[in-house]
Design a protein around this motif. Structure first.
Motif, PDB file in Angstrom:
ATOM      1  N   ASP A 116       0.823  -1.207   0.000  1.00  0.00           N
ATOM      2  CA  ASP A 116       0.000   0.000   0.000  1.00  0.00           C
ATOM      3  C   ASP A 116       0.859   1.260   0.000  1.00  0.00           C
ATOM      4  O   ASP A 116       0.539   2.241  -0.678  1.00  0.00           O
ATOM      5  CB  ASP A 116      -0.945   0.006   1.203  1.00  0.00           C
ATOM      6  N   TYR A 117       1.942   1.250   0.763  1.00  0.00           N
ATOM      7  CA  TYR A 117       2.844   2.398   0.824  1.00  0.00           C
ATOM      8  C   TYR A 117       3.363   2.743  -0.574  1.00  0.00           C
ATOM      9  O   TYR A 117       3.392   3.913  -0.977  1.00  0.00           O
ATOM     10  CB  TYR A 117       4.020   2.091   1.759  1.00  0.00           C
ATOM     11  N   PHE A 120       0.540   4.340  -2.683  1.00  0.00           N
ATOM     12  CA  PHE A 120       0.081   5.645  -2.199  1.00  0.00           C
ATOM     13  C   PHE A 120       1.161   6.725  -2.331  1.00  0.00           C
ATOM     14  O   PHE A 120       0.874   7.916  -2.242  1.00  0.00           O
ATOM     15  CB  PHE A 120      -0.372   5.534  -0.730  1.00  0.00           C
ATOM     16  N   ASN A 121       2.384   6.354  -2.583  1.00  0.00           N
ATOM     17  CA  ASN A 121       3.510   7.275  -2.545  1.00  0.00           C
ATOM     18  C   ASN A 121       3.363   8.517  -3.420  1.00  0.00           C
ATOM     19  O   ASN A 121       3.726   9.613  -2.978  1.00  0.00           O
ATOM     20  CB  ASN A 121       4.797   6.506  -2.859  1.00  0.00           C
ATOM     21  N   VAL A 123       0.726  10.191  -4.114  1.00  0.00           N
ATOM     22  CA  VAL A 123      -0.198  11.077  -3.404  1.00  0.00           C
ATOM     23  C   VAL A 123       0.502  11.657  -2.179  1.00  0.00           C
ATOM     24  O   VAL A 123       0.437  12.857  -1.911  1.00  0.00           O
ATOM     25  CB  VAL A 123      -1.491  10.330  -3.008  1.00  0.00           C
ATOM     26  N   LYS A 124       1.204  10.817  -1.452  1.00  0.00           N
ATOM     27  CA  LYS A 124       1.942  11.250  -0.258  1.00  0.00           C
ATOM     28  C   LYS A 124       2.889  12.406  -0.587  1.00  0.00           C
ATOM     29  O   LYS A 124       3.028  13.345   0.189  1.00  0.00           O
ATOM     30  CB  LYS A 124       2.734  10.073   0.315  1.00  0.00           C
ATOM     31  N   HIS A 125       3.536  12.342  -1.740  1.00  0.00           N
ATOM     32  CA  HIS A 125       4.497  13.374  -2.129  1.00  0.00           C
ATOM     33  C   HIS A 125       3.848  14.548  -2.853  1.00  0.00           C
ATOM     34  O   HIS A 125       4.559  15.445  -3.334  1.00  0.00           O
ATOM     35  CB  HIS A 125       5.606  12.767  -2.990  1.00  0.00           C
ATOM     36  N   ALA A 153      -7.603   5.102  -2.273  1.00  0.00           N
ATOM     37  CA  ALA A 153      -6.637   6.067  -1.742  1.00  0.00           C
ATOM     38  C   ALA A 153      -6.636   7.416  -2.447  1.00  0.00           C
ATOM     39  O   ALA A 153      -5.830   7.677  -3.322  1.00  0.00           O
ATOM     40  CB  ALA A 153      -5.239   5.475  -1.739  1.00  0.00           C
ATOM     41  N   ALA A 155      -6.216  11.524  -1.814  1.00  0.00           N
ATOM     42  CA  ALA A 155      -5.552  12.415  -0.856  1.00  0.00           C
ATOM     43  C   ALA A 155      -6.571  13.038   0.088  1.00  0.00           C
ATOM     44  O   ALA A 155      -7.676  13.390  -0.327  1.00  0.00           O
ATOM     45  CB  ALA A 155      -4.794  13.511  -1.597  1.00  0.00           C
TER      46      ALA A 155
END
Length: 166
Positions: A116-117, A120-121, A123-125, A153, A155
């Motif tokens: 998942d990480y 999603f990365n 969006v995270k950045h 997922a 944001a």
């Protein structure tokens, strides 16, 4: 099974990996041909990437694979990056950080967390609001396989125009 993070040497304002995504894909393909491994999940961001690899039980030499991927990618793009004196003395390009982060996946929960990480990365950045809008990811492959829904997922605070009826 291993999780990896691999970074460019110059991360600020660098879009080398997405700009040359085809060259990176080819470096992976050629390396996998000579030294097989399975990419369970991957995301390429402008200046770093994350992967989950399943290595053959008879060959867990991931460092050789990364060395080959980095070298093949580096040889395939123009040599116009800034290079430190130390790298010049050693005849190295200034594209990649010498090190990378690897983590041995311990169990199913650890796998899912890293899986998942990875997806999603982007969006995270802050590259986008919806995971599905990032094309440099294995996310779409996993949507087709039914692992993720297309709207997985979003944001926090993002307006989902599809759900809002627009």
């Amino acid at each position: 099974m291993y999780f990896f993070t691999v970074n460019l040497a110059e991360r600020q304002g660098n879009d080398l990996l997405t700009r040359h995504a085809d060259a990176l894909r080819e470096a992976f393909r050629m390396t996998r041909q000579a030294h097989p491994f399975i990419v369970e999940a991957a995301v390429v961001l402008p200046e770093h990437l994350h992967c989950l690899w399943m290595l053959p039980s008879s060959d867990n030499d991931f460092s050789r694979r990364w060395r080959l991927i980095k070298a093949r990618f580096s040889r395939s793009i123009p040599a116009n990056e800034r290079t430190s004196p130390s790298r010049r003395r050693k005849g190295e390009r200034g594209i990649w950080q010498r090190r990378y982060w690897e983590h041995l996946i311990r169990d199913d929960r650890d796998f899912q967390r890293h899986f998942d990480y990875i997806h999603f990365n982007p969006v995270k950045h802050g590259h986008l609001a919806h995971v599905a809008d990032w094309s440099y990811s294995s996310f779409h492959r996993h949507v087709v396989r039914g692992v993720y829904p297309m709207d997985w997922a979003v944001a926090p605070g993002a307006i989902d125009l599809v759900s809002a009826g627009e």
